[in-house]
Design a protein around this motif. Structure first.
Motif, mmCIF file in Angstrom:
data_model
loop_
_atom_site.group_PDB
_atom_site.id
_atom_site.type_symbol
_atom_site.label_atom_id
_atom_site.label_comp_id
_atom_site.label_asym_id
_atom_site.label_seq_id
_atom_site.Cartn_x
_atom_site.Cartn_y
_atom_site.Cartn_z
ATOM 1 N N SER A 197 -16.546 -25.625 -20.721
ATOM 2 C CA SER A 197 -18.115 -25.911 -21.400
ATOM 3 C C SER A 197 -18.899 -26.783 -20.250
ATOM 4 O O SER A 197 -19.860 -26.908 -20.251
ATOM 5 C CB SER A 197 -18.235 -26.025 -22.293
ATOM 6 N N THR A 198 -18.124 -27.621 -19.485
ATOM 7 C CA THR A 198 -18.969 -28.478 -18.974
ATOM 8 C C THR A 198 -20.042 -27.652 -17.552
ATOM 9 O O THR A 198 -20.901 -28.537 -17.422
ATOM 10 C CB THR A 198 -18.480 -29.424 -18.115
ATOM 11 N N THR A 215 -27.213 -10.770 -5.102
ATOM 12 C CA THR A 215 -27.443 -11.702 -6.296
ATOM 13 C C THR A 215 -27.321 -12.994 -6.380
ATOM 14 O O THR A 215 -26.113 -13.360 -6.531
ATOM 15 C CB THR A 215 -26.709 -10.838 -7.218
ATOM 16 N N PRO A 216 -27.894 -13.625 -7.091
ATOM 17 C CA PRO A 216 -27.643 -15.211 -6.778
ATOM 18 C C PRO A 216 -27.190 -15.779 -8.186
ATOM 19 O O PRO A 216 -27.554 -15.117 -9.699
ATOM 20 C CB PRO A 216 -29.777 -15.834 -6.849
ATOM 21 N N ILE A 217 -26.976 -16.740 -8.541
ATOM 22 C CA ILE A 217 -25.736 -16.883 -9.546
ATOM 23 C C ILE A 217 -25.618 -18.911 -9.764
ATOM 24 O O ILE A 217 -25.358 -19.577 -8.425
ATOM 25 C CB ILE A 217 -23.908 -16.543 -9.295
ATOM 26 N N ARG A 218 -26.227 -19.518 -10.437
ATOM 27 C CA ARG A 218 -26.252 -20.921 -10.473
ATOM 28 C C ARG A 218 -25.335 -21.876 -11.031
ATOM 29 O O ARG A 218 -25.529 -21.162 -12.524
ATOM 30 C CB ARG A 218 -28.420 -21.448 -10.758
ATOM 31 N N ILE A 219 -25.522 -22.821 -10.986
ATOM 32 C CA ILE A 219 -23.994 -23.392 -11.705
ATOM 33 C C ILE A 219 -24.251 -24.968 -11.726
ATOM 34 O O ILE A 219 -24.651 -25.369 -10.305
ATOM 35 C CB ILE A 219 -22.658 -23.202 -10.400
ATOM 36 N N ASP A 220 -24.485 -24.936 -12.662
ATOM 37 C CA ASP A 220 -25.242 -26.962 -13.057
ATOM 38 C C ASP A 220 -23.845 -26.814 -13.821
ATOM 39 O O ASP A 220 -23.263 -26.955 -14.719
ATOM 40 C CB ASP A 220 -26.481 -26.680 -14.213
ATOM 41 N N VAL A 221 -24.140 -29.118 -13.346
ATOM 42 C CA VAL A 221 -22.902 -29.624 -13.728
ATOM 43 C C VAL A 221 -23.929 -31.092 -14.264
ATOM 44 O O VAL A 221 -24.600 -31.907 -12.955
ATOM 45 C CB VAL A 221 -21.842 -30.148 -13.174
ATOM 46 N N PRO A 222 -23.228 -31.189 -15.761
ATOM 47 C CA PRO A 222 -24.582 -32.657 -15.637
ATOM 48 C C PRO A 222 -23.369 -33.877 -15.020
ATOM 49 O O PRO A 222 -22.585 -34.139 -14.502
ATOM 50 C CB PRO A 222 -24.548 -33.022 -17.265
ATOM 51 N N GLY A 223 -24.394 -34.480 -15.286
ATOM 52 C CA GLY A 223 -24.147 -36.431 -14.773
ATOM 53 C C GLY A 223 -23.517 -36.842 -15.210
ATOM 54 O O GLY A 223 -22.184 -37.431 -14.873
ATOM 55 N N ASP A 224 -22.732 -36.246 -16.724
ATOM 56 C CA ASP A 224 -22.268 -37.678 -17.711
ATOM 57 C C ASP A 224 -21.187 -36.302 -17.925
ATOM 58 O O ASP A 224 -20.727 -35.662 -18.569
ATOM 59 C CB ASP A 224 -22.914 -37.308 -18.928
ATOM 60 N N VAL A 225 -19.738 -36.565 -17.269
ATOM 61 C CA VAL A 225 -18.786 -35.740 -17.175
ATOM 62 C C VAL A 225 -17.499 -36.295 -17.562
ATOM 63 O O VAL A 225 -17.699 -37.516 -17.545
ATOM 64 C CB VAL A 225 -18.245 -34.653 -16.244
ATOM 65 N N PRO A 226 -16.336 -35.972 -18.106
ATOM 66 C CA PRO A 226 -15.251 -36.974 -18.154
ATOM 67 C C PRO A 226 -14.667 -36.926 -16.890
ATOM 68 O O PRO A 226 -14.596 -36.719 -15.841
ATOM 69 C CB PRO A 226 -14.054 -35.987 -19.176
ATOM 70 N N PRO A 227 -13.333 -38.765 -16.874
ATOM 71 C CA PRO A 227 -12.983 -38.919 -15.982
ATOM 72 C C PRO A 227 -11.842 -37.512 -15.413
ATOM 73 O O PRO A 227 -11.630 -37.062 -16.271
ATOM 74 C CB PRO A 227 -13.045 -40.037 -16.400
ATOM 75 N N GLY A 228 -11.259 -37.889 -13.846
ATOM 76 C CA GLY A 228 -10.232 -36.809 -13.340
ATOM 77 C C GLY A 228 -11.557 -35.615 -12.565
ATOM 78 O O GLY A 228 -12.044 -35.232 -13.060
ATOM 79 N N ARG A 229 -10.137 -35.225 -12.319
ATOM 80 C CA ARG A 229 -10.499 -33.924 -12.006
ATOM 81 C C ARG A 229 -10.403 -32.516 -13.092
ATOM 82 O O ARG A 229 -9.149 -32.065 -13.400
ATOM 83 C CB ARG A 229 -9.206 -33.042 -10.787
ATOM 84 N N HIS A 230 -11.273 -31.651 -13.019
ATOM 85 C CA HIS A 230 -11.854 -30.613 -13.930
ATOM 86 C C HIS A 230 -11.895 -29.180 -13.139
ATOM 87 O O HIS A 230 -12.612 -29.139 -11.950
ATOM 88 C CB HIS A 230 -12.939 -30.587 -14.190
ATOM 89 N N VAL A 231 -10.288 -28.635 -13.365
ATOM 90 C CA VAL A 231 -10.634 -27.601 -12.326
ATOM 91 C C VAL A 231 -10.877 -25.979 -13.291
ATOM 92 O O VAL A 231 -10.627 -25.797 -14.265
ATOM 93 C CB VAL A 231 -9.546 -26.661 -11.857
ATOM 94 N N SER A 232 -11.650 -25.119 -12.905
ATOM 95 C CA SER A 232 -12.034 -23.842 -13.885
ATOM 96 C C SER A 232 -11.900 -22.332 -13.054
ATOM 97 O O SER A 232 -12.129 -23.080 -11.159
ATOM 98 C CB SER A 232 -13.185 -24.400 -14.702
ATOM 99 N N VAL A 233 -12.575 -21.516 -13.223
ATOM 100 C CA VAL A 233 -12.708 -20.232 -12.160
ATOM 101 C C VAL A 233 -13.772 -19.699 -12.861
ATOM 102 O O VAL A 233 -14.586 -19.092 -14.120
ATOM 103 C CB VAL A 233 -11.325 -19.688 -12.242
#
Length: 280
Positions: A197-198, A215-233
Motif C-alpha cells: 500500500s506504500t 502505455t505509461p504507468i506511474r508509481i508514486d511513493v510518499p516521503g514518509d515510509v517505514p524504515p528498512g527495505r520494502h519489496v513488492s511486485v
C-alpha cells in the motif's frame, strides 16, 4: 700400368685448386651439414595466478523482457594474495559486482562475480560483452572474460524492468515505466496488481505511433515510509495471450536503513503474494 694409376690421381696441390674453385654457397652447405646447429631451450610457461572456471558464458537466445543474469567463478592459483582492483565492463549495462563485495583472495581461495543485462533495453540480435578484471598479486595484471547472448526480435517490452526508491530524506518520489508493443497489435492493459500500500500505481493513456503502442504507468511513493527495505511486485495483466502477466519488481528503502544493492532475483524471492487493486 703404374703410369696409368699415377695419372688418375690428383696431386695434393691440384686438390686444393679444385676446392678453391667451388662457390662459397656450396662450401657453406658442405660444412653446415657436418656441424650441428644450436637450438634454444624453451622454459616453462608461467601460469596466470587468477584462473576462471570458464572464460566465456554463452546463454543463446534469451527472453526479450526482463533481466538476464550470469556469473563467473574464479580462484587464486598463485602463491600470493590477489586483490581485485576493478571490474571494467565493455558496456555499462552489465553492472558487474563481486559476490559479497569481497576483493581480497588468499592462495587457493575461490570467488565469484555477477553480471546482468536488461534485454528490454537491447536491440535484437547476437550480443557479446566483455569484462576486464584488473587485479594485483604483487604487480598489476588483468584477465578478460566474455558474456554472449542473443536478443530475439522485440515484441513486447517493459522499461525499466525494475524500479528502486531510496526514501531516506522524507520527500515523496515517483517513477514511470512504459509498456511497449512493437508488433502493431496494440496490446491493452486490463488490470494491475501490487502488494504494498506504500506505492500508488496510476495507469496512463496509451499512445500509438505506427506499429508501436506505448502505455505509461506511474508509481508514486510518499516521503514518509517505514524504515528498512520494502519489496513488492507490480503485476501488469494484459489482453494478449502471449503476455498475460508482466511483473515488475519494486524496491523501496525507508529512512535510517542500511542500504545495500539487491538483484532482481533476490527481490522476486522475497516478494510476498500479490493482491488485486483497481486501476487508477
Amino acid at each position: 700400368m703404374e703410369e696409368q694409376k699415377s695419372t688418375s690421381r690428383l696431386p695434393l696441390w691440384a686438390t686444393g685448386l679444385v676446392l678453391c674453385g667451388l662457390t662459397p654457397a656450396v662450401l657453406a652447405g658442405i660444412f653446415t651439414q657436418a656441424v650441428p646447429v644450436a637450438r634454444p631451450i624453451s622454459g616453462l610457461v608461467e601460469r596466470d595466478p587468477l584462473v576462471f572456471s570458464q572464460y566465456a558464458v554463452h546463454l543463446g537466445e534469451v527472453r526479450p523482457v526482463g533481466t538476464v543474469p550470469a556469473h563467473f567463478d574464479f580462484f587464486n592459483a598463485g602463491t600470493t594474495p590477489i586483490e581485485i582492483l576493478k571490474l571494467d565492463p565493455s558496456c555499462g549495462c552489465l553492472a558487474p559486482r563481486l559476490y559479497g563485495e569481497k576483493t581480497r583472495y588468499e592462495p587457493g581461495e575461490q570467488g565469484r562475480f555477477y553480471v546482468s543485462v536488461k534485454t528490454a533495453n537491447e536491440t535484437p540480435g547476437p550480443k557479446e560483452y566483455t569484462v576486464k578484471v584488473n587485479y594485483n598479486d604483487g604487480k598489476p595484471q588483468e584477465r578478460i572474460v566474455s558474456f554472449k547472448l542473443t536478443v530475439p526480435e522485440k515484441k513486447v517490452s517493459i522499461s525499466p524492468a525494475e524500479v528502486y526508491f531510496y526514501q531516506t530524506h522524507g520527500q515523496a518520489d515517483s517513477r514511470e515505466i512504459v509498456l511497449e508493443d512493437h508488433r502493431g497489435l496494440n496490446l491493452n492493459i486490463i488490470d494491475l496488481e501490487y502488494n504494498d500500500s506504500t506505492a500508488q500505481v496510476t495507469l496512463g493513456e496509451k499512445v500509438v505511433e505506427g506499429s508501436t503502442s506505448r502505455t505509461p504507468i506511474r508509481i508514486d511513493v510518499p516521503g514518509d515510509v517505514p524504515p528498512g527495505r520494502h519489496v513488492s511486485v507490480l503485476a501488469i495483466h494484459t489482453d494478449d495471450s502471449e503476455y498475460r502477466t508482466i511483473r515488475v519488481p519494486i524496491l523501496v528503502w525507508g529512512p535510517k536503513s542500511n542500504i545495500q544493492q539487491a538483484s532482481a532475483e533476490e527481490i522476486k524471492q522475497e516478494s510476498p503474494s500479490t493482491k488485486r487493486s483497481k486501476i487508477k
